[in-house]
Every structure is written in C-alpha cells, then in structure tokens.
Enzyme design. Structure first.
Site, PDB file in Angstrom:
ATOM      1  N   ARG A   1       0.886  -0.985  -0.015  1.00 38.49           N
ATOM      2  CA  ARG A   1      -0.066  -0.197  -0.178  1.00 38.49           C
ATOM      3  C   ARG A   1       0.786   1.347   0.153  1.00 38.49           C
ATOM      4  NH1 ARG A   1      -3.849   2.397   4.200  1.00 38.49           N
ATOM      5  NH2 ARG A   1      -2.787   0.888   5.754  1.00 38.49           N
TER       6      ARG A   1
ATOM      7  N   ARG B   1      -7.754   0.866   1.158  1.00 35.81           N
ATOM      8  CA  ARG B   1      -7.853  -0.953   1.208  1.00 35.81           C
ATOM      9  C   ARG B   1      -8.448  -1.209  -0.445  1.00 35.81           C
ATOM     10  NH1 ARG B   1      -4.507  -3.400   4.542  1.00 35.81           N
ATOM     11  NH2 ARG B   1      -4.286  -1.639   6.744  1.00 35.81           N
TER      12      ARG B   1
ATOM     13  N   ASN C   1      -4.393  -6.349  -5.692  1.00 40.07           N
ATOM     14  CA  ASN C   1      -3.938  -7.623  -5.083  1.00 40.07           C
ATOM     15  C   ASN C   1      -4.664  -8.924  -5.028  1.00 40.07           C
ATOM     16  OD1 ASN C   1      -1.496  -6.467  -4.002  1.00 40.07           O
ATOM     17  ND2 ASN C   1      -1.865  -6.122  -2.355  1.00 40.07           N
TER      18      ASN C   1
ATOM     19  N   ILE D   1      -0.928 -14.509   2.063  1.00 40.97           N
ATOM     20  CA  ILE D   1       0.154 -13.825   2.435  1.00 40.97           C
ATOM     21  C   ILE D   1      -0.177 -12.581   1.998  1.00 40.97           C
ATOM     22  CG2 ILE D   1       1.917 -12.515   3.637  1.00 40.97           C
ATOM     23  CD1 ILE D   1       3.073 -15.591   4.367  1.00 40.97           C
TER      24      ILE D   1
ATOM     25  N   ASN E   1      -2.748  -8.663   0.664  1.00 38.79           N
ATOM     26  CA  ASN E   1      -3.086  -7.206   1.745  1.00 38.79           C
ATOM     27  C   ASN E   1      -3.675  -6.907   0.821  1.00 38.79           C
ATOM     28  OD1 ASN E   1      -3.116  -5.091   3.382  1.00 38.79           O
ATOM     29  ND2 ASN E   1      -0.727  -4.001   3.526  1.00 38.79           N
TER      30      ASN E   1
ATOM     31  N   ASP F   1       0.187  -7.675  13.227  1.00 45.87           N
ATOM     32  CA  ASP F   1      -0.280  -7.091  13.942  1.00 45.87           C
ATOM     33  C   ASP F   1       0.393  -8.048  15.609  1.00 45.87           C
ATOM     34  OD1 ASP F   1      -1.476  -5.561  12.148  1.00 45.87           O
ATOM     35  OD2 ASP F   1      -3.276  -7.305  11.974  1.00 45.87           O
TER      36      ASP F   1
ATOM     37  N   ARG G   1       3.525  -6.923  15.773  1.00 48.88           N
ATOM     38  CA  ARG G   1       2.909  -5.227  16.159  1.00 48.88           C
ATOM     39  C   ARG G   1       3.388  -4.537  18.129  1.00 48.88           C
ATOM     40  NH1 ARG G   1       0.712  -3.524  10.541  1.00 48.88           N
ATOM     41  NH2 ARG G   1       2.605  -2.599   9.568  1.00 48.88           N
TER      42      ARG G   1
ATOM     43  N   HIS H   1      -7.472  -6.826   9.147  1.00 49.36           N
ATOM     44  CA  HIS H   1      -5.906  -6.650   9.247  1.00 49.36           C
ATOM     45  C   HIS H   1      -6.440  -5.101   8.390  1.00 49.36           C
ATOM     46  CE1 HIS H   1      -1.983  -6.276   8.657  1.00 49.36           C
ATOM     47  NE2 HIS H   1      -1.844  -5.909   7.565  1.00 49.36           N
TER      48      HIS H   1
ATOM     49  N   MET I   1       6.433  -6.934   7.628  1.00 48.93           N
ATOM     50  CA  MET I   1       5.781  -8.066   6.934  1.00 48.93           C
ATOM     51  C   MET I   1       7.479  -9.371   7.291  1.00 48.93           C
ATOM     52  SD  MET I   1       4.006  -6.088   4.501  1.00 48.93           S
ATOM     53  CE  MET I   1       4.241  -5.174   3.962  1.00 48.93           C
TER      54      MET I   1
END
Length: 155
Positions: A5, A11, A18, A41, A43, A73, A76, A100, A151
C-alpha cells in the site's frame, strides 16, 4: 503476493490490484493442485482471502482450503507493549483477532502475562497504535514502500 500500500491508496485500491494477483494464483492451484491448502499472505488479507474462498467455492472446491496468514499485528502489539512496559517483546505474545485493517484489528492484551498488567487507561491508545501502525509506516515512507521489514520479520 501483490503490491504494498502506498500513501493515499485506499484498501479498496489495494484490493483491486492484489485480488487480481491472488486470483491468478488461486486459479492455477484450482487447476493443478485443488486439494492443497492455500496459505495466503496478501494485503488486505481480510478482504482478499474471503474473495478467493468464494472463487474456490464457485469452482466446486472447498473454500475452507483458502486461509489468510498474518502475524504482523501480533509482532506490532508485542513491540508496543514491550516498549510501554520496559520488557523484551520476544517474551510477550499478544493474540490479535479480527481483521487486518484499522478498527478491525483487536489486540487481546489481557491474554498475555505482561499485556494483562497494562494500565487500563493505556489500553485504548495501545489499541490505536497497533491499528494504525501500518498507515504510520506507509506515510513515513512518502510513497516509497510499505512496512516490508515488519512483514519480513513477522513472516
């Protein structure tokens, strides 16, 4: 798989790009290995994975064989709790449920021995930090990438 992104990219924009890439992969797997479980995997994972599961379903295949994978996440949340509490994030394991994207990300601080000691008044800000972390990185890079190191570490 796919593109990261970029600042100003919604999004929805990211999904369009994607999902097309993921569709190519899913179509190939449906043809050549229809019994395989596909760990995606991608986004935004919470949008692309259900769309690809529907594609599998329309092909007469088991949509439960399409799964999304994200530990980003969790990494994080562990980092932010570790920083806040003065603890090593390698020994913190905050489960994160939901999606997400923004407010769909729900860190369960109470489910970790260190996370559950977080002061109640800090939880809302900590939620927001985890939820906004990707956007902060994208904006900081001014269109030159996304949270690729995060990531890679999470993967």
């Amino acid at each position: 798989a796919g593109t990261p992104r970029k600042p100003g990219m919604s999004r929805d924009d990211l999904f369009k790009v994607n999902a097309d890439i993921a569709k190519g992969i899913v179509d190939a797997c449906a043809k050549f290995c229809p019994e395989a479980v596909l760990g995606m995997i991608v986004n935004p994972v919470n949008s692309v994975v259900p769309a690809m599961a529907e594609l599998y379903k329309k092909k007469g295949l088991d949509p439960m064989k399409i799964v999304g994978i994200t530990t980003l996440d969790v990494v994080r949340a562990n980092k932010f709790v570790g920083e806040s509490m003065g603890k090593n994030p390698n020994f913190i394991n905050i489960p994160v449920v939901g999606g997400h994207a923004g407010e769909t990300i729900l860190p369960l601080f109470s489910q970790d021995k260190i996370g559950k000691t977080l002061e109640v008044e800090k939880i809302s800000d900590m939620d927001k930090s985890v939820q906004d972390a990707g956007t902060v990185v994208v904006n900081a890079k001014n269109g030159k990438g996304s949270a690729t190191l995060s990531m890679a570490y999470a993967g």
